[in-house]
Design an enzyme around this catalytic site. Structure first.
Site, mmCIF file in Angstrom:
data_model
loop_
_atom_site.group_PDB
_atom_site.id
_atom_site.type_symbol
_atom_site.label_atom_id
_atom_site.label_comp_id
_atom_site.label_asym_id
_atom_site.label_seq_id
_atom_site.Cartn_x
_atom_site.Cartn_y
_atom_site.Cartn_z
ATOM 1 N N THR A 137 0.850 -1.190 0.000
ATOM 2 C CA THR A 137 0.000 0.000 0.000
ATOM 3 C C THR A 137 0.884 1.238 0.000
ATOM 4 O O THR A 137 2.089 1.146 0.206
ATOM 5 C CB THR A 137 -0.917 0.057 1.247
ATOM 6 N N CYS A 138 0.266 2.377 -0.206
ATOM 7 C CA CYS A 138 1.030 3.622 -0.223
ATOM 8 C C CYS A 138 0.927 4.367 1.105
ATOM 9 O O CYS A 138 1.360 5.496 1.212
ATOM 10 C CB CYS A 138 0.572 4.506 -1.369
ATOM 11 N N SER A 139 0.335 3.722 2.115
ATOM 12 C CA SER A 139 0.235 4.400 3.405
ATOM 13 C C SER A 139 1.001 3.620 4.467
ATOM 14 O O SER A 139 1.351 2.465 4.279
ATOM 15 C CB SER A 139 -1.228 4.552 3.821
ATOM 16 N N LEU A 140 1.211 4.263 5.589
ATOM 17 C CA LEU A 140 1.873 3.622 6.719
ATOM 18 C C LEU A 140 0.886 3.305 7.830
ATOM 19 O O LEU A 140 1.283 2.891 8.910
ATOM 20 C CB LEU A 140 2.975 4.549 7.266
#
Length: 65
Positions: free
Chosen positions: A44-47
């Site tokens: 994913t592109c989030s943490l």
């Protein structure tokens, strides 16, 4: 989000639940198409833990290996 910085402020907290359900379904479908011994990659592109660790944990708990 790098190009659209305002996007992070438009996402509401309740949307994480919907995204989580969608991601779990995508993982389930991808796993069904995986060859025996294959590798499934989830990125994913989030943490955000809700979008990462928690989704993977729930997927593994629901999916027989």
């Amino acid at each position: 989000m790098r190009r659209r910085v305002d996007l992070r402020w438009r996402i509401r907290r309740d949307e994480f639940g919907r995204q989580r359900a969608r991601q779990l379904e995508l993982l389930r479908q991808g796993a069904a198409l995986l060859k025996r011994g294959g590798t499934l990659v989830y990125s994913t592109c989030s943490l955000d833990p809700e979008e990462n660790r928690e989704v993977v944990s729930e997927f593994l708990a629901r999916t027989p290996i």
